[in-house]
Design an enzyme around this catalytic site. Structure first.
Site, PDB file in Angstrom:
ATOM      1  N   ASP A 144      -4.084   3.127  14.154  1.00 19.57           N
ATOM      2  CA  ASP A 144      -3.290   3.749  13.087  1.00 19.57           C
ATOM      3  C   ASP A 144      -3.864   5.125  12.800  1.00 19.57           C
ATOM      4  OD1 ASP A 144      -5.561   3.341  11.538  1.00 19.57           O
ATOM      5  OD2 ASP A 144      -4.633   1.923  10.164  1.00 19.57           O
TER       6      ASP A 144
ATOM      7  N   ARG B 298       0.845  -1.196   0.000  1.00 17.96           N
ATOM      8  CA  ARG B 298       0.000   0.000   0.000  1.00 17.96           C
ATOM      9  C   ARG B 298       0.880   1.245   0.000  1.00 17.96           C
ATOM     10  NH1 ARG B 298      -4.876   1.382   4.233  1.00 17.96           N
ATOM     11  NH2 ARG B 298      -3.213   1.240   5.802  1.00 17.96           N
TER      12      ARG B 298
END
Length: 543
Positions: free
Chosen positions: A449, A168
């Site tokens: 996160d 990613r």
């Protein structure tokens, strides 16, 4: 060689380059990065400006809807995405995490089918993290990643092939200020993609898979079109067939939810499906409609996958993916095993099981975990309820989702002082780690996160903006948020080791919870704090 030298003469690497980095920052790779920047950065900036214009429309009360100009794409039942690529036919359990060397080894050793190596929300993009992450993946793909840390050996398993690797890169909104072209920072996403693809595409194909990516934070099909253009140019440049790349798009913005068909259509031969990015999606809903009092959400814990707007989002994503012949990915279980409390751990793991059971029954063929210990639970659920490699054959033709379903904010739940304090603790706690170069922070046995930190600050901003009251009868104001922030920060800082960055994090967070200023992303707000640009030219001291 002359063409390469000409391309890189106006490029600079401004981060400190160590010997292991030189195999990544070759002249040829840097020339490729320059080509990507010069070819696509102007379009990227236009698309980012388009986001600003769209936000202005929403602030005037114009709600999103399915696009009339692309109705012919949605209505055409004949087109499909790409067939699943090698290593992606069955990807039922996926682990996600940052790209430090220990995580890379542990993830590739986990009992999972795929590993999403993350340069984005679970990574703090310090120069060392970014460039060392490229080195780690380069080595892992060639099975040269074994190392020793604090007397412990970290080695790749040899008893079975490793899980399929998916990378990613950063979203379109982020820059990489340590690599400059023509005096301008390159896109973080193009840097992450470019370095990884240039060095590893052919090796990955030789290994039996291919260069596969997750594509984050997109807000329109035009942004997917840009990625598709990047893919085509890149494959042509290194000499592999178009369609070798695969991209899984994270539908983690409310605007992208209205363009799922169009996003798959733009990526057709490169599409490997869509993903439910639940926390970013909730963040996006608050962010886009933050000035509208009809979109005030209760405590984060009340915004579950069963509330109307989340349930509609999931159903539409699964139906769209299966209609187009691609995978529908579920969300991530962020729980961490609670080793010192057996009863609490049992309850937490039961929650993981229930969440994965919901995903399997809904029609997802992929579920994600943040910790290797959760892979066994996820596998147990999906092996039982999905005996086939995937569930694409479940067309979900009975599902009908309208624009108002996606925007239905009716749900139970309240706003509490405990919810305010939790948001403050998560926001400051995550930002403190991020400022130290840690992008994945364990808080209260959850792996937080950037997405969950964004939900936290956006809720606090929204509650102060609209002056809502807690269930205890307190009106949420700028003053209340700042007072509670001070209390939470002092508590966290008081327990932290020397050198913590809680007070710095709190100074930034204080600007984001008053209902006044609102940064586009926390990561862009904080980025300059971790930039260590030094100013060395690629053509002299680096290469």
């Amino acid at each position: 060689m002359a063409a390469t030298q000409d391309l890189i003469k106006d490029a600079q690497v401004l981060g400190h380059v160590q010997d292991p980095h030189r195999k990544i920052l070759t002249k040829e790779c840097c020339a490729f990065l320059v080509t990507l920047h010069r070819t696509f950065n102007a379009t990227r900036k236009q698309l980012l400006h388009r986001r600003v214009l769209r936000q202005a429309e929403i602030d005037k009360g114009v709600l999103p809807d399915f696009l009339p100009e692309t109705k012919h794409i949605r209505d055409n039942d004949t087109w499909r995405g790409a067939d699943p690529a090698p290593g992606l036919v069955d990807r039922r359990v996926e682990i996600t995490g940052p790209i430090d060397r220990k995580m890379v080894v542990n993830a590739l050793n986990a009992d999972v089918w795929t590993y999403m190596a993350d340069f984005e929300d679970s990574n703090s993009p310090t120069w060392d993290n970014v460039i060392n992450g490229q080195v780690n993946l380069y080595d892992a793909i060639r099975r040269q990643v074994d190392f020793k840390l604090n007397g412990k050996d970290y080695k790749l398993r040899t008893d079975r092939p490793p899980p399929t690797l998916i990378v990613r890169p950063r979203g379109w909104h982020l820059d990489e200020k340590h690599f400059v072209v023509d005096g301008e920072p390159i896109s973080g996403g193009l840097f992450d993609f470019g370095c990884y693809f240039f060095h590893n595409a052919k090796q990955l194909v030789q290994n039996g898979h291919g260069p596969y990516f997750y594509l984050p934070k997109m807000e329109s099909h035009l942004e997917a079109r840009l990625w598709n253009d990047v893919f085509n140019l890149s494959q042509d440049t290194v000499g592999i067939p178009r369609g070798t790349i695969r991209g899984t798009v994270l539908i983690e913005t409310i605007l992208a939810a209205f363009e799922m068909d169009e996003i798959i259509y733009e990526l057709r031969q490169h599409s490997s499906g869509l993903n439910c990015g639940r926390w970013d999606y909730i963040f996006s809903v608050i962010k886009k409609f933050r000035n509208n009092p009809q979109f005030v959400l209760p405590d984060r814990s009340a915004v579950t996958m069963s509330v109307p707007f989340m349930e509609a989002y999931v159903k539409l994503l699964i139906k769209t993916c299966h209609r187009r012949g691609v995978h529908a990915m579920g969300g991530m279980a962020a729980q961490i095993p609670i080793k010192d409390n057996e009863e609490a751990n049992k309850k937490a793991m039961a929650g993981v099981y229930a969440d994965k059971l919901r995903e399997a029954r809904a029609g997802h063929e992929v579920n994600r975990v943040a910790h290797p210990a959760l892979a066994k639970i996820a596998s147990e659920v999906f092996n039982k309820h999905m005996p086939t490699p995937n569930q694409i054959f479940k067309r979900k033709e009975e599902v009908s989702i309208t624009a108002m379903d996606l925007l239905n904010m009716n749900m139970p739940g309240t706003i509490t002082e405990e919810g305010i304090r939790k948001n403050l603790e998560i926001g400051v706690g995550y930002m403190e780690g991020w400022l130290r170069g840690v992008g994945c922070v364990p808080i209260n046995y959850l792996m937080e996160d950037a997405a969950t930190a964004e939900v936290s600050r956006s809720q606090l901003w929204q509650w102060a903006k609209h002056g809502v009251s807690t269930i205890e009868g307190k009106k949420v104001t700028k003053e209340l948020n700042l007072q509670l922030l001070k209390e939470v920060t002092e508590k966290l800082a008081g327990k932290a080791p020397a050198g913590s960055k809680y007070h710095l994090a709190a100074r930034y967070f204080a600007t984001q919870i008053t209902g006044e200023d609102y940064a586009d992303f926390l990561t862009t707000l904080l980025y300059n704090e971790i930039v260590t640009a030094q100013g060395s030219s690629t053509s002299t001291s680096v290469l």
